[in-house]
Design an enzyme around this catalytic site. Structure first.
Site, PDB file in Angstrom:
ATOM      1  N   LYS A 282       1.018  -1.407  -0.439  1.00  0.00           N
ATOM      2  CA  LYS A 282      -0.166  -0.058  -0.366  1.00  0.00           C
ATOM      3  C   LYS A 282       1.189   1.990  -0.014  1.00  0.00           C
ATOM      4  CE  LYS A 282      -2.059  -0.462   3.780  1.00  0.00           C
ATOM      5  NZ  LYS A 282      -1.460  -2.078   4.296  1.00  0.00           N
TER       6      LYS A 282
ATOM      7  N   ARG B 296      12.492  -2.762   9.552  1.00  0.00           N
ATOM      8  CA  ARG B 296      11.405  -2.636  11.274  1.00  0.00           C
ATOM      9  C   ARG B 296      10.907  -3.333  12.078  1.00  0.00           C
ATOM     10  NH1 ARG B 296       6.807   0.139   8.471  1.00  0.00           N
ATOM     11  NH2 ARG B 296       5.545  -1.286   9.407  1.00  0.00           N
TER      12      ARG B 296
ATOM     13  N   ARG C 128       0.695  -8.978  13.559  1.00  0.00           N
ATOM     14  CA  ARG C 128      -0.474  -8.455  12.080  1.00  0.00           C
ATOM     15  C   ARG C 128      -1.362  -8.083  11.608  1.00  0.00           C
ATOM     16  NH1 ARG C 128       4.268  -4.618  10.186  1.00  0.00           N
ATOM     17  NH2 ARG C 128       3.022  -3.098   9.401  1.00  0.00           N
TER      18      ARG C 128
ATOM     19  N   ARG D 236      -8.483   1.933   9.736  1.00  0.00           N
ATOM     20  CA  ARG D 236      -8.159  -0.096  10.442  1.00  0.00           C
ATOM     21  C   ARG D 236      -9.124  -0.688  11.327  1.00  0.00           C
ATOM     22  NH1 ARG D 236      -2.521   0.915   9.442  1.00  0.00           N
ATOM     23  NH2 ARG D 236      -1.005  -1.446   9.897  1.00  0.00           N
TER      24      ARG D 236
HETATM   25  P1  AMP Z   1       1.673   0.665   8.640  1.00  0.00           P
HETATM   26  O1  AMP Z   1       3.256   1.089   8.703  1.00  0.00           O
HETATM   27  O2  AMP Z   1       0.531   1.400   8.460  1.00  0.00           O
HETATM   28  O3  AMP Z   1       1.871  -1.162   8.794  1.00  0.00           O
HETATM   29  O4  AMP Z   1       1.576   0.833  10.865  1.00  0.00           O
HETATM   30  C1  AMP Z   1       2.155   0.378  11.639  1.00  0.00           C
HETATM   31  C2  AMP Z   1       1.679   0.192  13.410  1.00  0.00           C
HETATM   32  O5  AMP Z   1       1.625   1.586  13.854  1.00  0.00           O
HETATM   33  C3  AMP Z   1       0.659  -0.903  12.927  1.00  0.00           C
HETATM   34  O6  AMP Z   1       0.917  -1.774  13.395  1.00  0.00           O
HETATM   35  C4  AMP Z   1      -0.173  -0.345  14.176  1.00  0.00           C
HETATM   36  O7  AMP Z   1       0.492  -0.037  15.607  1.00  0.00           O
HETATM   37  C5  AMP Z   1       0.023   1.886  14.212  1.00  0.00           C
HETATM   38  N1  AMP Z   1      -1.149   1.521  13.231  1.00  0.00           N
HETATM   39  C6  AMP Z   1      -0.868   2.174  12.049  1.00  0.00           C
HETATM   40  N2  AMP Z   1      -2.085   2.971  11.771  1.00  0.00           N
HETATM   41  C7  AMP Z   1      -3.326   2.541  12.426  1.00  0.00           C
HETATM   42  C8  AMP Z   1      -4.157   2.989  13.207  1.00  0.00           C
HETATM   43  N3  AMP Z   1      -4.981   3.335  11.662  1.00  0.00           N
HETATM   44  N4  AMP Z   1      -5.057   2.482  13.698  1.00  0.00           N
HETATM   45  C9  AMP Z   1      -4.302   1.982  14.427  1.00  0.00           C
HETATM   46  N5  AMP Z   1      -2.939   1.530  14.579  1.00  0.00           N
HETATM   47  C10 AMP Z   1      -2.525   1.717  13.630  1.00  0.00           C
END
Ligand code: AMP
Length: 210
Positions: free
Chosen positions: A13, A156, A167, A88
């Protein structure tokens, strides 16, 4: 144009959002990047989010909704934006509706868990600017170094195998119901995730421009 990128973590994404941003001249709002930035800067919100993030769990809705609301009120969002990683959960989607935000497309990248697990093990990000790379599918020009800012590429913590499984579980229980939510609103566009991120990106552009 306001677009939501939906799909499991590791579906590509972030890369698709970057291409769409450039194509339409509108910003990408990535909640993951914003939270990581807050963490880097040692803000209270960042520190609160850290334990959730490290375990592959979602940060509480009210925290994320607050940062998105603030970000969307900035001037550069007036022409449109791409949301990457938000909403999410159903309450987050409802909050977005309550903000009066008009979404045109929700792009749902379909991809198997197996492919995601394989893909995420090769994922790297620039520790400075957050640009994503992959050791096989999306290599930087120079190994281990960001093309944009010369930052160091790192894995990461939340891309480690155990966290990836956690996740994915969270994705299936909390985020997947959004597919039905946006289908009902007539906004959902399904795109099959391809082997190559570039092919998936081309497929995304095709549906939007059709
Ligand atoms: P991402 O880089 O989008 O995969 O986000 C990494 C982490 O940030 C996720 O595993 C969550 O812990 C947190 N996170 C990011 N976006 C959200 C969201 N919309 N709601 C809740 N947690 C989020």
């Amino acid at each position: 144009m306001n677009i939501i990128m939906l799909g499991a973590p590791g579906a590509g994404k972030g890369t698709q959002a970057a291409v769409l941003s450039e194509h339409f001249g509108i910003p990408t709002i990535s909640t993951g990047n914003m939270i990581r930035e807050a963490l880097k800067n040692g803000t209270e919100m960042g520190l609160k989010a850290k334990s959730f993030m490290d375990e592959g769990k979602l940060v509480p809705d009210e925290v994320v909704i607050g940062i998105v609301k603030e970000r969307l009120s900035e001037d550069d969002c007036k022409k449109g934006f791409i949301l990457d990683g938000f909403p999410r959960t159903i309450p987050q989607a409802e909050a977005l509706d309550d903000m009066g935000v008009d979404i045109q497309y929700v792009i749902n990248i379909n991809i198997s868990d197996e492919r995601i697990i394989n893909r995420m093990s090769g994922r790297r990000v620039c520790e400075n600017c957050g640009r994503p790379y992959h050791i096989v599918n999306l290599k930087p020009k120079k190994e281990g170094v960001c093309d944009d800012c010369n930052g160091t590429l790192v894995q990461r913590k939340d891309d480690h195998p155990d966290t990836v499984l956690a996740r994915l579980k969270v994705y299936h229980t909390e985020t997947e119901p959004l597919v039905g939510y946006y289908k009902k609103q007539g906004k959902l566009v399904d795109v099959e995730g391809q082997d190559s991120v570039d092919d998936t990106t081309a497929a995304v552009l095709k549906v939007i421009e059709a």
